[in-house]
Design an enzyme around this catalytic site. Structure first.
Site, PDB file in Angstrom:
ATOM      1  N   MET A  55      26.487  25.602  35.794  1.00 13.50           N
ATOM      2  CA  MET A  55      25.025  25.516  35.844  1.00 13.50           C
ATOM      3  C   MET A  55      24.599  24.544  36.942  1.00 13.50           C
ATOM      4  SD  MET A  55      24.153  25.609  31.756  1.00 13.50           S
ATOM      5  CE  MET A  55      22.404  25.941  32.033  1.00 13.50           C
ATOM      6  N   SER A  56      23.927  25.089  37.949  1.00 13.38           N
ATOM      7  CA  SER A  56      23.496  24.279  39.100  1.00 13.38           C
ATOM      8  C   SER A  56      22.123  23.664  38.887  1.00 13.38           C
ATOM      9  CB  SER A  56      23.451  25.154  40.351  1.00 13.38           C
ATOM     10  OG  SER A  56      22.420  26.124  40.219  1.00 13.38           O
ATOM     11  N   GLY A  57      21.402  24.121  37.873  1.00 11.05           N
ATOM     12  CA  GLY A  57      20.022  23.709  37.691  1.00 11.05           C
ATOM     13  C   GLY A  57      19.038  24.726  38.235  1.00 11.05           C
ATOM     14  N   GLY A  58      19.554  25.755  38.893  1.00 12.25           N
ATOM     15  CA  GLY A  58      18.719  26.812  39.431  1.00 12.25           C
ATOM     16  C   GLY A  58      18.480  27.916  38.424  1.00 12.25           C
ATOM     17  N   VAL A  59      17.584  28.813  38.783  1.00 13.35           N
ATOM     18  CA  VAL A  59      17.210  29.881  37.849  1.00 13.35           C
ATOM     19  C   VAL A  59      18.355  30.867  37.625  1.00 13.35           C
ATOM     20  CG1 VAL A  59      16.166  31.330  39.656  1.00 13.35           C
ATOM     21  CG2 VAL A  59      15.409  31.572  37.299  1.00 13.35           C
ATOM     22  N   ASP A  60      19.168  31.134  38.655  1.00 10.35           N
ATOM     23  CA  ASP A  60      20.224  32.141  38.531  1.00 10.35           C
ATOM     24  C   ASP A  60      21.263  31.744  37.481  1.00 10.35           C
ATOM     25  OD1 ASP A  60      19.070  33.766  40.460  1.00 10.35           O
ATOM     26  OD2 ASP A  60      20.184  32.832  42.101  1.00 10.35           O
ATOM     27  N   SER A  61      21.798  30.540  37.585  1.00 10.02           N
ATOM     28  CA  SER A  61      22.830  30.131  36.624  1.00 10.02           C
ATOM     29  C   SER A  61      22.232  29.919  35.239  1.00 10.02           C
ATOM     30  CB  SER A  61      23.543  28.865  37.111  1.00 10.02           C
ATOM     31  OG  SER A  61      22.632  27.807  37.330  1.00 10.02           O
ATOM     32  N   CYS A  85      33.864  25.886  48.683  1.00  8.63           N
ATOM     33  CA  CYS A  85      33.370  25.350  47.418  1.00  8.63           C
ATOM     34  C   CYS A  85      33.609  26.357  46.287  1.00  8.63           C
ATOM     35  CB  CYS A  85      31.883  25.023  47.533  1.00  8.63           C
ATOM     36  SG  CYS A  85      31.203  24.251  46.046  1.00  8.63           S
ATOM     37  N   GLY A 144      26.268  32.175  38.417  1.00  5.46           N
ATOM     38  CA  GLY A 144      25.073  32.942  38.727  1.00  5.46           C
ATOM     39  C   GLY A 144      25.153  33.718  40.020  1.00  5.46           C
ATOM     40  N   CYS A 177      24.771  21.667  50.886  1.00  4.36           N
ATOM     41  CA  CYS A 177      24.276  20.583  50.035  1.00  4.36           C
ATOM     42  C   CYS A 177      24.586  19.195  50.581  1.00  4.36           C
ATOM     43  CB  CYS A 177      24.839  20.737  48.622  1.00  4.36           C
ATOM     44  SG  CYS A 177      26.642  20.670  48.504  1.00  4.36           S
TER      45      CYS A 177
END
Length: 371
Positions: free
Chosen positions: A12-18, A106, A130, A205
């Site tokens: 979970m990256s904090g984005g909507v996809d994940s 990555c 995601g 990043c």
């Protein structure tokens, strides 16, 4: 006795996809665990920009989504591995005159190696991300296949070509069948996720201000001396600001007043020269790649007809790919890709990825562009 739930480790990256990927796994009945990877320290890269992932705000967004779904949530500190496997490779490739793709490293070394092994330790059946791609099993051969996403505009199969059969068998991409990003956002809104309308991360990043040269000098403590811009005949055209600051195919930002547009077509690291062309020298008839991974089948014994991409945003072009062999007919592990038409701006260090329709045939790292 009820059947034990399968366990999924969700990156979970904090984005909507994940976040939506996590929700879909919970909906599918998995015992899901959310995890965010801490990949670098602020003193290494200063501070992240708005369009990157991995900020403190991203971690909090991921934590809130996991909590709303009733999932356990952890942050894994992988900073040492990220520094060694991603940042150092990124810097080294530029220093050697290549053009790296740190997002592939990555995905390869962090998500699908380090995180994969952590999932095994936790007794998880699959890892989930995601990414926009699909995984299917070929009923005829039993092999796992990597396929493009239904949403071709978001397809990320290019950065996943390295996945092994073992990894593909234990990985899930729940977003692969979504036809549009808007559909994904609508699912997030249905769940009330705080990041439903959050922007997509777009930049590397760990590069703070978008200037790779500044980052490399800051990271290494080195300075890269100015040198000469030359044409393909060796005529001096002006002075560059450090050879690491230029990539193959670049036209803008050269700082030269030229009678016609010119593009970077090569770099001579020994002479500290950046080579420019008006066009023809930018094209390659073939390339050689190594560290190759074949997916639908083992290494082929004959040339295969495919379409290929030499950069993430490049258009697919027709080509043939053939394993190079020594005088005894043994594989060298290197692959030659011959284009039907000369291909523009083939860069050492980038990935070449082979396709058959929507199926990824394989891919490797470009080591030589043949002009």
């Amino acid at each position: 006795m009820s059947e034990e739930k399968k366990k999924a480790l969700v990156a979970m990256s904090g984005g909507v996809d994940s976040s939506v990927a996590a929700a879909l796994m919970c909906d599918a009945g998995y015992d899901a665990i959310g995890v965010t990877m801490k990949l670098y320290n602020n003193e290494t890269v200063d501070v992240c920009r708005e369009n990157t992932c991995c900020t403190l705000e991203d971690t909090e967004d991921a934590r809130q989504v996991a909590t709303s779904l009733g999932m356990p949530y952890y942050v894994f500190n992988f900073t040492e591995d990220f520094d060694r496997q991603v940042i150092e490779r990124f810097v080294r490739t530029y220093e050697e005159g290549g053009t790296p793709n740190p997002c592939i490293d990555c995905n390869r070394y962090m998500k699908h190696e380090k995180l994969y092994h952590r999932a095994e330790t936790l007794g998880c059946d699959v890892i989930v991300t995601g990414h926009y791609a699909r995984i299917e099993q070929d009923p005829a051969t039993g092999r796992w296949l990597l396929k493009k996403a239904k949403n071709l505009a978001k397809d990320q199969s290019y950065v996943l070509y390295f996945l092994t059969q073992q990894q593909l068998a234990h990985t899930m991409f729940p977003l692969g069948n979504f036809a549009s990003k808007e559909e994904v956002r609508e699912v997030a809104e249905k769940y009330g996720f705080i990041n439903a309308r959050k922007h997509d991360s777009q930049d590397i990043c760990f590069v703070v201000n978008g200037d790779y040269g500044d980052f490399i000098e800051h990271y290494t403590g080195k300075s890269f001396a100015p040198g000469k811009f030359v044409d393909t005949e060796g005529h001096v055209l002006g002075e560059h600001k450090g050879i690491i600051r230029y990539t193959i195919g670049q036209r803008k930002g050269l700082g030269l007043a030229l009678p016609a547009p010119m593009y970077v077509c090569g770099k001579d690291m020994e002479k500290n020269e950046v080579i420019l062309t008006t066009g023809p020298a930018l094209y390659s008839s073939a390339l050689i790649a190594d560290h190759f991974n074949w997916i639908p089948y083992d290494e082929p014994t004959e040339a295969v007809r495919v379409t290929v991409k030499t950069r993430y945003k490049a258009k697919e072009v027709p080509a043939t790919a053939e394993v190079l062999r020594d005088e005894h007919g043994r594989s060298t592990g290197r692959v030659i890709v011959r284009f039907e038409q000369p291909e523009r701006a083939v860069a050492i260090g980038q990935a070449v990825v082979l396709y058959a329709g929507d199926t990824v045939v394989g891919g490797g790292t470009i080591r030589e562009a043949i002009r």
